[in-house]
Design a protein around this motif. Structure first.
Motif, PDB file in Angstrom:
ATOM      1  N   SER A 104      58.652  26.835  23.867  1.00 30.67           N
ATOM      2  CA  SER A 104      57.891  26.166  22.823  1.00 30.67           C
ATOM      3  C   SER A 104      56.601  26.930  22.576  1.00 30.67           C
ATOM      4  CB  SER A 104      57.570  24.731  23.259  1.00 30.67           C
ATOM      5  OG  SER A 104      56.729  24.752  24.413  1.00 30.67           O
ATOM      6  N   LYS A 105      55.879  26.556  21.530  1.00 29.68           N
ATOM      7  CA  LYS A 105      54.615  27.227  21.228  1.00 29.68           C
ATOM      8  C   LYS A 105      53.595  27.065  22.360  1.00 29.68           C
ATOM      9  CE  LYS A 105      54.994  27.084  16.186  1.00 29.68           C
ATOM     10  NZ  LYS A 105      54.387  26.577  14.912  1.00 29.68           N
ATOM     11  N   PRO A 106      53.440  25.847  22.946  1.00 25.94           N
ATOM     12  CA  PRO A 106      52.518  25.741  24.086  1.00 25.94           C
ATOM     13  C   PRO A 106      52.929  26.617  25.264  1.00 25.94           C
ATOM     14  CG  PRO A 106      52.975  23.571  23.188  1.00 25.94           C
ATOM     15  CD  PRO A 106      53.929  24.516  22.535  1.00 25.94           C
ATOM     16  N   GLU A 107      54.238  26.727  25.523  1.00 24.83           N
ATOM     17  CA  GLU A 107      54.695  27.566  26.628  1.00 24.83           C
ATOM     18  C   GLU A 107      54.436  29.032  26.344  1.00 24.83           C
ATOM     19  OE1 GLU A 107      58.326  24.718  28.300  1.00 24.83           O
ATOM     20  OE2 GLU A 107      58.709  26.223  26.763  1.00 24.83           O
ATOM     21  N   LEU A 108      54.626  29.454  25.096  1.00 32.39           N
ATOM     22  CA  LEU A 108      54.305  30.832  24.721  1.00 32.39           C
ATOM     23  C   LEU A 108      52.810  31.094  24.879  1.00 32.39           C
ATOM     24  CD1 LEU A 108      56.543  31.280  21.546  1.00 32.39           C
ATOM     25  CD2 LEU A 108      56.809  32.444  23.750  1.00 32.39           C
ATOM     26  N   ALA A 109      51.991  30.074  24.569  1.00 34.16           N
ATOM     27  CA  ALA A 109      50.542  30.225  24.738  1.00 34.16           C
ATOM     28  C   ALA A 109      50.181  30.404  26.201  1.00 34.16           C
ATOM     29  CB  ALA A 109      49.818  29.011  24.157  1.00 34.16           C
ATOM     30  N   LEU A 110      50.818  29.616  27.087  1.00 32.65           N
ATOM     31  CA  LEU A 110      50.570  29.753  28.522  1.00 32.65           C
ATOM     32  C   LEU A 110      51.028  31.121  29.023  1.00 32.65           C
ATOM     33  CD1 LEU A 110      51.549  26.276  30.026  1.00 32.65           C
ATOM     34  CD2 LEU A 110      49.264  27.185  29.596  1.00 32.65           C
ATOM     35  N   LEU A 111      52.166  31.582  28.526  1.00 33.93           N
ATOM     36  CA  LEU A 111      52.663  32.897  28.920  1.00 33.93           C
ATOM     37  C   LEU A 111      51.678  33.989  28.504  1.00 33.93           C
ATOM     38  CD1 LEU A 111      55.088  34.393  30.171  1.00 33.93           C
ATOM     39  CD2 LEU A 111      56.026  34.601  27.866  1.00 33.93           C
ATOM     40  N   ALA A 112      51.091  33.830  27.314  1.00 31.91           N
ATOM     41  CA  ALA A 112      50.139  34.824  26.816  1.00 31.91           C
ATOM     42  C   ALA A 112      48.866  34.864  27.652  1.00 31.91           C
ATOM     43  CB  ALA A 112      49.803  34.532  25.352  1.00 31.91           C
ATOM     44  N   ILE A 113      48.322  33.671  27.967  1.00 30.65           N
ATOM     45  CA  ILE A 113      47.074  33.679  28.736  1.00 30.65           C
ATOM     46  C   ILE A 113      47.316  34.105  30.186  1.00 30.65           C
ATOM     47  CG2 ILE A 113      46.008  31.905  27.296  1.00 30.65           C
ATOM     48  CD1 ILE A 113      46.462  29.948  29.688  1.00 30.65           C
ATOM     49  N   THR A 114      48.535  33.874  30.713  1.00 28.07           N
ATOM     50  CA  THR A 114      48.841  34.347  32.058  1.00 28.07           C
ATOM     51  C   THR A 114      48.859  35.868  32.089  1.00 28.07           C
ATOM     52  OG1 THR A 114      50.154  32.358  32.475  1.00 28.07           O
ATOM     53  CG2 THR A 114      50.501  34.220  33.939  1.00 28.07           C
ATOM     54  N   ALA A 115      49.371  36.483  31.026  1.00 25.04           N
ATOM     55  CA  ALA A 115      49.342  37.941  30.932  1.00 25.04           C
ATOM     56  C   ALA A 115      47.904  38.443  30.836  1.00 25.04           C
ATOM     57  CB  ALA A 115      50.151  38.401  29.723  1.00 25.04           C
ATOM     58  N   VAL A 116      47.075  37.735  30.053  1.00 25.04           N
ATOM     59  CA  VAL A 116      45.653  38.096  29.962  1.00 25.04           C
ATOM     60  C   VAL A 116      44.992  37.968  31.330  1.00 25.04           C
ATOM     61  CG1 VAL A 116      43.430  37.444  28.954  1.00 25.04           C
ATOM     62  CG2 VAL A 116      45.486  37.457  27.530  1.00 25.04           C
ATOM     63  N   TRP A 117      45.313  36.878  32.022  1.00 21.66           N
ATOM     64  CA  TRP A 117      44.798  36.640  33.374  1.00 21.66           C
ATOM     65  C   TRP A 117      45.089  37.819  34.281  1.00 21.66           C
ATOM     66  CZ3 TRP A 117      45.439  30.806  33.877  1.00 21.66           C
ATOM     67  CH2 TRP A 117      44.353  30.251  34.571  1.00 21.66           C
ATOM     68  N   GLY A 118      46.356  38.269  34.263  1.00 19.28           N
ATOM     69  CA  GLY A 118      46.744  39.387  35.108  1.00 19.28           C
ATOM     70  C   GLY A 118      46.003  40.660  34.765  1.00 19.28           C
ATOM     71  N   GLY A 119      45.679  40.838  33.476  1.00 18.75           N
ATOM     72  CA  GLY A 119      44.965  42.036  33.052  1.00 18.75           C
ATOM     73  C   GLY A 119      43.503  42.051  33.441  1.00 18.75           C
ATOM     74  N   THR A 120      42.922  40.881  33.724  1.00 17.59           N
ATOM     75  CA  THR A 120      41.495  40.841  34.057  1.00 17.59           C
ATOM     76  C   THR A 120      41.198  41.571  35.363  1.00 17.59           C
ATOM     77  OG1 THR A 120      41.702  38.707  35.212  1.00 17.59           O
ATOM     78  CG2 THR A 120      41.178  38.651  32.848  1.00 17.59           C
ATOM     79  N   TYR A 121      42.152  41.607  36.281  1.00 21.03           N
ATOM     80  CA  TYR A 121      41.924  42.296  37.554  1.00 21.03           C
ATOM     81  C   TYR A 121      41.658  43.782  37.328  1.00 21.03           C
ATOM     82  CZ  TYR A 121      43.633  38.107  39.920  1.00 21.03           C
ATOM     83  OH  TYR A 121      43.783  36.821  40.379  1.00 21.03           O
ATOM     84  N   LEU A 122      42.456  44.397  36.456  1.00 21.85           N
ATOM     85  CA  LEU A 122      42.274  45.816  36.174  1.00 21.85           C
ATOM     86  C   LEU A 122      40.948  46.059  35.465  1.00 21.85           C
ATOM     87  CD1 LEU A 122      43.365  48.688  36.175  1.00 21.85           C
ATOM     88  CD2 LEU A 122      44.540  48.181  34.022  1.00 21.85           C
ATOM     89  N   VAL A 123      40.569  45.157  34.545  1.00 26.09           N
ATOM     90  CA  VAL A 123      39.301  45.304  33.828  1.00 26.09           C
ATOM     91  C   VAL A 123      38.131  45.271  34.806  1.00 26.09           C
ATOM     92  CG1 VAL A 123      37.770  44.266  32.111  1.00 26.09           C
ATOM     93  CG2 VAL A 123      40.237  44.328  31.694  1.00 26.09           C
ATOM     94  N   VAL A 124      38.153  44.298  35.728  1.00 29.70           N
ATOM     95  CA  VAL A 124      37.078  44.205  36.724  1.00 29.70           C
ATOM     96  C   VAL A 124      37.067  45.441  37.617  1.00 29.70           C
ATOM     97  CG1 VAL A 124      36.174  42.903  38.676  1.00 29.70           C
ATOM     98  CG2 VAL A 124      37.117  41.690  36.705  1.00 29.70           C
ATOM     99  N   HIS A 125      38.250  45.892  38.018  1.00 28.95           N
ATOM    100  CA  HIS A 125      38.354  47.076  38.882  1.00 28.95           C
ATOM    101  C   HIS A 125      37.714  48.288  38.199  1.00 28.95           C
ATOM    102  CE1 HIS A 125      40.002  49.700  41.958  1.00 28.95           C
ATOM    103  NE2 HIS A 125      40.584  50.448  41.019  1.00 28.95           N
ATOM    104  N   LEU A 126      37.951  48.457  36.911  1.00 29.04           N
ATOM    105  CA  LEU A 126      37.359  49.568  36.171  1.00 29.04           C
ATOM    106  C   LEU A 126      35.858  49.384  35.988  1.00 29.04           C
ATOM    107  CD1 LEU A 126      40.111  50.072  33.412  1.00 29.04           C
ATOM    108  CD2 LEU A 126      39.729  51.465  35.462  1.00 29.04           C
ATOM    109  N   ALA A 127      35.427  48.144  35.733  1.00 23.33           N
ATOM    110  CA  ALA A 127      34.001  47.882  35.519  1.00 23.33           C
ATOM    111  C   ALA A 127      33.176  48.156  36.770  1.00 23.33           C
ATOM    112  CB  ALA A 127      33.798  46.433  35.068  1.00 23.33           C
TER     113      ALA A 127
END
Length: 315
Positions: free
Chosen positions: A14-37
């Motif tokens: 559903s659209k809410p589930e796709l939204a959760l999937l999207a923010i979970t991917a963003v969540w996972g990407g924050t680790y690399l951003v912090v590591h680079l910063a």
């Protein structure tokens, strides 16, 4: 002939589930951003900047309810903010020396840790699956640390990240304790502000100074601050209609996304470490499994119910 309604495909989202999937991917990407910063900024300054931006956005969103701030709101927000400070602060310290993939899988250990912390605080014994999940998490941690872990010990980055999971688990316990008694909008603003202020105040204690200007830490800090608010708002909206079981499974993908993004960026975990990472993800799922109570009528059900995993408001 009476038409029969077609059942939705089990793999459809559903659209809410796709939204959760999207923010979970963003969540996972924050680790690399912090590591680079961390190449351009100290951990305390960066955490302070990140949560200052998040607090500013939260103030704009909840500005209408801030006038009714009470002592209970301030106390609850301050207590949760301290936990966020230690959780994110130590996690960011760890990202100075360990990869984003390793950090993400180690941070996931807060999920099997929460039932045991609740046992200590509320005297509520965890169910059997929590113990099984903890055992899987320990086995995964040993594999992720490597075969020499017990000979040379974990490095400072791994230790800092492991300690941060205790603070993250404490944050979740405090939220469950205070949530029914306070205004969540006011508490959200206070906890973000407290985390930011404590991070800036900790800079002299950790020997940090304001880093030389870099677009890397500025864009990363502002971006992650905005992402923190977006993620929380999306979770609140989506979980009104998404089944807790499906939401939990989606959230478990956070360290997996971090591992995928980290690998694209050059992280190469050994085969044994990959097995350990899988065990940690399984521990997250297993520790949240809980047998359903018997229904008053009909045959007993063998199904299990997964409650939703609570994320820290600052994420």
């Amino acid at each position: 002939m009476v038409p029969i309604a077609r059942r939705p495909h089990p793999l459809s989202l559903s659209k809410p589930e796709l939204a959760l999937l999207a923010i979970t991917a963003v969540w996972g990407g924050t680790y690399l951003v912090v590591h680079l910063a961390m190449r351009y900024s100290g951990p305390m300054f960066f955490v302070g900047l990140r949560f200052a931006v998040a607090a500013l956005v939260a103030c704009l969103i909840f500005r209408r309810v801030l006038r009714g701030m009470s002592r209970a709101d301030l106390g609850a927000g301050a207590a949760i903010g301290v936990m966020i400070f230690f959780g994110y602060g130590l996690q960011t310290v760890g990202l100075q020396t360990i990869s984003s993939s390793t950090s993400a899988f180690l941070t996931a250990l807060f999920v099997p840790l929460v039932p045991f912390l609740q046992w200590a605080v509320f005297r509520k014994r965890p169910h059997t699956m929590a113990f099984i999940g903890a055992a899987l998490a320990f086995a995964g941690l040993v594999m992720l640390a490597g075969p020499d872990a017990f000979q040379v010990g974990l490095g400072p980055g791994e230790v800092a990240t492991l300690v941060s999971t205790v603070a993250i688990a404490g944050e979740i316990v405090l939220i469950s304790l205070f949530a029914p008694k306070v205004n969540l909008g006011r508490v959200t603003v206070v906890q973000l502000l407290v985390c930011s202020v404590l991070s800036f105040l900790a800079m002299p204690l950790t020997g940090e100074s304001i880093p030389q200007f870099s677009w890397v830490w500025l864009v990363a800090g502002v971006g992650l601050g905005l992402a923190s608010c977006l993620i929380q708002l999306t979770m609140n909206w989506a979980q009104k209609s998404v089944d807790p079981t499906r939401a939990t499974i989606i959230y478990t993908g956070e360290p997996v996304w971090a591992g995928v993004i980290g690998r694209i960026a050059g992280d190469r975990l050994p085969a044994l470490a990959l097995v350990g990472a899988v065990l940690i993800v399984l521990s997250v799922l297993v520790s949240e499994l809980k047998p359903m109570s018997r229904k008053p009528s009909g045959n007993p059900s063998s199904m299990v119910e997964l409650p939703a995993v609570h994320k820290s408001p600052g994420e």
